[in-house]
Motif scaffolding. Sequence first.
Motif, short mmCIF file in Angstrom:
data_model
loop_
_atom_site.label_atom_id
_atom_site.label_comp_id
_atom_site.label_asym_id
_atom_site.label_seq_id
_atom_site.Cartn_x
_atom_site.Cartn_y
_atom_site.Cartn_z
N UNK A 50 4.57 -78.96 13.30
CA UNK A 50 4.17 -79.61 14.53
C UNK A 50 2.72 -80.11 14.44
N UNK A 51 2.38 -81.14 15.22
CA UNK A 51 0.96 -81.52 15.30
C UNK A 51 0.15 -80.39 15.93
N UNK A 52 -1.13 -80.31 15.60
CA UNK A 52 -1.96 -79.27 16.18
C UNK A 52 -2.08 -79.47 17.69
N UNK A 53 -2.09 -78.38 18.42
CA UNK A 53 -2.17 -78.47 19.87
C UNK A 53 -1.48 -77.30 20.52
N UNK A 54 -1.45 -77.31 21.83
CA UNK A 54 -0.87 -76.23 22.60
C UNK A 54 0.66 -76.24 22.51
N UNK A 55 1.24 -75.06 22.39
CA UNK A 55 2.69 -74.89 22.46
C UNK A 55 3.00 -74.14 23.76
N UNK A 56 3.87 -74.72 24.58
CA UNK A 56 4.17 -74.19 25.91
C UNK A 56 5.64 -73.79 25.98
N UNK A 57 5.90 -72.60 26.53
CA UNK A 57 7.26 -72.26 26.92
C UNK A 57 7.36 -72.45 28.43
#
Length: 252
Positions: A50-57
């Motif tokens: 994935x691109x760098x950044x926030x992962x949200x559930x």
Amino acid sequence: MLSFLKYDIPYELDSPERTVFHGEIIREKVFLRRLYREWYDVLLKRKPQLPTGKVIEVGSGGGFLKELDPDVLCADVLDLPSNDLTFSALDMPFDNNEISSIFMIDTFHHIPDAGRFLSEVSRVLKKDGLLIMIEPANSLWGRFIYKNFHHEPFDVDGNWTIPSSGPLSGANGALPWIVFERDSDVFNSKFPNLKLHHLNYHTPFRYLLSGGVSFKSLVPGFSYGFFKLADKCLSGISKQMSMFVTIVIRKV
């Protein structure tokens, strides 16, 4: 299922306490916990690409994804003690192109306005970011189970909106199929930068055997491996045997 297998749950369906209780059930039942662990791997195995950044559930509810990956931000519309963030999926508190991935289990079919949600997804996802969903399957077997043995509506003639009666009581189990399969031309036209990357029907029996969050488990935890193989064989024969579908959307 027989009534003596059903949990006596003393909370209203749309209450935060009900969701917390569901979380206790998920952690307690070995079979169900292993199934959730397998579903979480759908995200975790993709994370390095994935691109760098926030992962949200989104709609994290009573789940335990954060125990597996502390960097994931868990969010829900209900104000839960496990939340990192509390917000509506129709109005996400993020800047444009800020999010690497959005992950959801059994959440999309509760969202009252799919079009507005997808507009938010299109806005907040980075290029090559993913929206990953595990949802009810509109298969022969899935329709039979959801229409006859589940409290949520399953209306294949529905549209992209559902009555907003509550975060859990408001639902249409057929919504993922409606948006991404029945109305795929409409989806592609409205959201040209969101592309269906992966669609996989799976899991005919394991969720039923686990009892889910409403019933006691029908099988012991040590039998999970056997039924995992059986599920794989059955869904491999025909997607019409499936109860769930994994949908992966990529922003281009």
